[in-house]
Design an enzyme around this catalytic site. Structure first.
Site, PDB file in Angstrom:
ATOM      1  N   HIS A   1      27.012  53.295  54.937  1.00 17.25           N
ATOM      2  CA  HIS A   1      26.369  54.303  55.796  1.00 17.25           C
ATOM      3  C   HIS A   1      25.292  55.062  55.021  1.00 17.25           C
ATOM      4  O   HIS A   1      24.239  55.383  55.567  1.00 17.25           O
ATOM      5  CB  HIS A   1      27.415  55.288  56.323  1.00 17.25           C
ATOM      6  CG  HIS A   1      28.317  54.700  57.356  1.00 17.25           C
ATOM      7  ND1 HIS A   1      28.043  54.747  58.700  1.00 17.25           N
ATOM      8  CD2 HIS A   1      29.486  54.026  57.244  1.00 17.25           C
ATOM      9  CE1 HIS A   1      28.997  54.139  59.382  1.00 17.25           C
ATOM     10  NE2 HIS A   1      29.896  53.695  58.512  1.00 17.25           N
TER      11      HIS A   1
ATOM     12  N   ASP B   1      25.339  60.821  61.800  1.00 18.80           N
ATOM     13  CA  ASP B   1      25.908  59.511  62.090  1.00 18.80           C
ATOM     14  C   ASP B   1      26.775  59.639  63.349  1.00 18.80           C
ATOM     15  O   ASP B   1      27.213  60.726  63.718  1.00 18.80           O
ATOM     16  CB  ASP B   1      26.761  59.101  60.883  1.00 18.80           C
ATOM     17  CG  ASP B   1      27.419  57.745  61.047  1.00 18.80           C
ATOM     18  OD1 ASP B   1      26.822  56.761  60.610  1.00 18.80           O
ATOM     19  OD2 ASP B   1      28.535  57.680  61.597  1.00 18.80           O
TER      20      ASP B   1
ATOM     21  N   HIS C   1      30.531  37.626  60.289  1.00 19.39           N
ATOM     22  CA  HIS C   1      31.377  38.516  61.087  1.00 19.39           C
ATOM     23  C   HIS C   1      30.572  39.283  62.132  1.00 19.39           C
ATOM     24  O   HIS C   1      31.142  40.016  62.934  1.00 19.39           O
ATOM     25  CB  HIS C   1      32.096  39.499  60.166  1.00 19.39           C
ATOM     26  CG  HIS C   1      31.165  40.422  59.429  1.00 19.39           C
ATOM     27  ND1 HIS C   1      30.112  39.975  58.679  1.00 19.39           N
ATOM     28  CD2 HIS C   1      31.127  41.784  59.326  1.00 19.39           C
ATOM     29  CE1 HIS C   1      29.464  41.009  58.153  1.00 19.39           C
ATOM     30  NE2 HIS C   1      30.049  42.113  58.539  1.00 19.39           N
TER      31      HIS C   1
ATOM     32  N   TRP D   1      26.304  44.566  62.317  1.00 23.26           N
ATOM     33  CA  TRP D   1      24.923  44.700  62.784  1.00 23.26           C
ATOM     34  C   TRP D   1      23.911  44.597  61.648  1.00 23.26           C
ATOM     35  O   TRP D   1      22.848  43.986  61.791  1.00 23.26           O
ATOM     36  CB  TRP D   1      24.743  45.990  63.577  1.00 23.26           C
ATOM     37  CG  TRP D   1      23.453  46.037  64.341  1.00 23.26           C
ATOM     38  CD1 TRP D   1      22.461  46.959  64.234  1.00 23.26           C
ATOM     39  CD2 TRP D   1      23.002  45.103  65.336  1.00 23.26           C
ATOM     40  NE1 TRP D   1      21.423  46.677  65.095  1.00 23.26           N
ATOM     41  CE2 TRP D   1      21.732  45.529  65.791  1.00 23.26           C
ATOM     42  CE3 TRP D   1      23.553  43.945  65.880  1.00 23.26           C
ATOM     43  CZ2 TRP D   1      21.004  44.851  66.757  1.00 23.26           C
ATOM     44  CZ3 TRP D   1      22.821  43.252  66.855  1.00 23.26           C
ATOM     45  CH2 TRP D   1      21.560  43.713  67.273  1.00 23.26           C
ATOM     46  N   ASN D   2      24.214  45.186  60.482  1.00 21.45           N
ATOM     47  CA  ASN D   2      23.297  45.057  59.342  1.00 21.45           C
ATOM     48  C   ASN D   2      23.128  43.594  58.946  1.00 21.45           C
ATOM     49  O   ASN D   2      22.024  43.129  58.702  1.00 21.45           O
ATOM     50  CB  ASN D   2      23.810  45.858  58.135  1.00 21.45           C
ATOM     51  CG  ASN D   2      23.318  47.295  58.169  1.00 21.45           C
ATOM     52  OD1 ASN D   2      22.389  47.626  58.888  1.00 21.45           O
ATOM     53  ND2 ASN D   2      23.954  48.149  57.400  1.00 21.45           N
TER      54      ASN D   2
ATOM     55  N   GLU E   1      19.706  41.392  59.000  1.00 21.55           N
ATOM     56  CA  GLU E   1      19.247  40.724  57.769  1.00 21.55           C
ATOM     57  C   GLU E   1      19.025  39.233  58.027  1.00 21.55           C
ATOM     58  O   GLU E   1      18.022  38.649  57.601  1.00 21.55           O
ATOM     59  CB  GLU E   1      20.274  40.906  56.652  1.00 21.55           C
ATOM     60  CG  GLU E   1      20.287  42.311  56.053  1.00 21.55           C
ATOM     61  CD  GLU E   1      21.496  42.587  55.169  1.00 21.55           C
ATOM     62  OE1 GLU E   1      21.649  43.747  54.737  1.00 21.55           O
ATOM     63  OE2 GLU E   1      22.291  41.660  54.921  1.00 21.55           O
TER      64      GLU E   1
ATOM     65  N   GLN F   1      32.118  44.130  66.548  1.00 19.98           N
ATOM     66  CA  GLN F   1      31.585  42.810  66.201  1.00 19.98           C
ATOM     67  C   GLN F   1      31.765  41.768  67.310  1.00 19.98           C
ATOM     68  O   GLN F   1      30.925  40.882  67.470  1.00 19.98           O
ATOM     69  CB  GLN F   1      32.212  42.326  64.889  1.00 19.98           C
ATOM     70  CG  GLN F   1      31.770  43.173  63.698  1.00 19.98           C
ATOM     71  CD  GLN F   1      32.652  43.014  62.479  1.00 19.98           C
ATOM     72  OE1 GLN F   1      33.506  42.129  62.418  1.00 19.98           O
ATOM     73  NE2 GLN F   1      32.468  43.875  61.491  1.00 19.98           N
TER      74      GLN F   1
END
Length: 478
Positions: free
Chosen positions: A17, A120, A373, A376-377, A381, A398
């Site tokens: 984060h 956040d 998995h 989102w990151n 990528e 996910q």
């Protein structure tokens, strides 16, 4: 002359984060030289995740005079009972500390106007602190726009129509959600946290507070999630959204400044091995910082890989001891969990590793597919580097991400879409083999669409691009 402004960012605990927060902070600072940012760091009492080293790495950076980090006083976290509730209580208990720190900041910063908080999604209790101080709150949402729309929809169903998420748990019914163009198979796709009464309600209470912020920065881009973003902007009861992504740390792989010498050697060995493989020939398997499997499942993956016959690079991690909260770790020796003779039989084509420098691997031309998995990151990528995904979600949002990638957007293939880490299901070697073969087709429509989306993701951030414009609108707000 425009007065300089200060934003206070409050990310959730954890290096993941923090890195995402710093990346969006860097973007903002690069666009407005009158902007200053303070990041408040909430640390777990047991954390050794590299946060301190990461912060220290900014001491000599070109933006160091406009970004500062403040560690909030340590709080204990309850280890007994519901871990999700304990986590949210742990964050809520920092309200007084946040108020004290920001009050001192206001006193000491005579030249900068406090322009607001950027929180956040798990830190919505800090809206009350901002209100007390008379400043607006914005949110940085690190999941997709479709998930934001889903949370708003489920919260409205509960509060306006008295419909509880638990009703979907064993249901075969589909759920029509404005942020998705296809009906959702709710029991398979909704985050499992929503199927528990107490945690589900607490989670939807967060979504209710999202409506109180002045604007929402989202780590996505218009070309990727046009349908979801249109549904959010046309709702009328949702704050303005600013799709400013992909917000990624692709240049400074794995927070290089704090990668230790052991990991540095591991990375070098991995990249050397990849250098010897033909272009787009390797399937990369990696399941995020929390991803691990039972021995039964590990053996099925191994068999699926062996039967598929492709070159592979597999990040295989050891689960924490049963009944304990913790992160996966590297195996001292993989041999015991793999089928007998597997490493010998695949020595020419495969490499089993522990920790993986994910960005450096995805960037390598030898990598042709990513079994993921669907965090989102990781998804962003993979798209950035034009590497198609085979979906294998584990937890959190996910499953919904996997549904969006496969069914909504057609930019991924399915190994499984509804697998849950806590469930009893073992995905078979045959299913894994089939998914990998589909993933590695070199002239597939999925691969072509991923390449197009990769180009769009880069253009979105350029001057004149959709995300560049959205970030400009956000800066105008503050």
């Amino acid at each position: 002359m425009k007065q300089s402004a200060e934003l206070v960012f409050i990310p959730s605990p954890g290096i993941g984060h923090l890195v995402a927060t710093v990346e969006v902070a860097k973007l903002l600072l690069s666009r407005d030289d009158q902007l200053f940012i303070t990041i408040l760091i909430i640390k777990f009492p047991f954390s050794t995740d590299g946060t301190d080293a990461y912060v220290e790495s900014f001491a000599d950076s070109s933006i160091s005079h406009r970004i500062k980090f403040i560690n909030l006083p340590q709080q204990n976290i309850e280890t007994q009972g519901n871990s999700t509730i304990n986590f949210l209580n742990f964050i809520d208990n920092q309200q007084t500390n946040v108020k004290d720190v920001v009050a001192k900041l206001i006193e000491s910063e005579t030249k900068n106007r406090l322009a607001g908080f950027v929180i956040d999604m798990f830190c919505t209790s800090m809206i009350d602190v901002a209100n007390e101080l008379g400043v607006p709150t914005y949110m940085f949402f690190t999941s997709p726009a479709s998930m934001l729309g889903l949370l708003f929809h489920l919260q409205a169903l509960r509060d306006d129509h008295n419909k509880d998420c638990i009703e979907f748990k064993d249901s075969t019914a589909d759920l029509v959600v404005p942020s998705y163009s296809n009906p959702l198979p709710a029991a398979r796709i909704l985050p499992s946290i929503l199927f528990e009464k107490e945690t589900g309600n607490r989670f939807l209470n967060l979504a209710k507070r999202f409506r109180d912020v002045k604007g929402i920065l989202i780590n996505t881009f218009t070309e990727l999630e046009s349908h979801a973003l249109l549904s959010l902007s046309s709702d009328g009861k949702i704050p303005p959204v600013y799709p400013a992504g992909p917000i990624l740390n692709v240049k400074n792989d794995d927070n290089n400044d704090q990668v230790d010498s052991k990991q540095s050697k591991q990375k070098s060995d991995i990249l050397k091995w990849l250098d010897d493989q033909p272009p787009s020939s390797v399937v990369f398997l990696c399941f995020g910082s929390m991803g691990s499997f039972s021995e039964d499942q590990v053996k099925e993956i191994a068999r699926g890989l062996e039967h598929a016959g492709f070159r592979f690079l597999w990040s295989l991690r050891q689960p924490p001891p049963k009944g304990q909260i913790g992160m996966p770790s590297d195996y001292a020796d993989h041999t015991g969990v793999l089928p007998e003779g597997f490493l010998d039989r695949t020595a020419g084509v495969g490499k089993v590793i522990g920790w993986a420098p994910q960005v450096a691997i995805l960037a390598h031309p030898a990598v042709g597919g990513f079994v993921s998995h669907c965090g989102w990151n990781s998804t962003l990528e993979s798209l950035w580097f034009g590497v198609p995904i085979a979906t294998w979600p584990l937890y959190a949002e996910q499953q919904a991400n996997a549904f969006q990638l496969v069914t909504e957007l057609g930019i991924a293939v399915e190994i499984d879409m509804s697998y849950r880490k806590e469930g009893p299901v073992v995905v078979t070697a045959e299913k894994i083999e089939g998914g990998i073969k589909e993933l590695m087709e070199l002239d597939s429509d999925v691969r072509k669409r991923v390449k197009q989306m990769s180009d769009s993701s880069k253009k979105a951030l350029m001057d004149g691009g959709s995300s560049y414009a959205a970030l400009g609108h956000f800066i105008d707000q503050i």
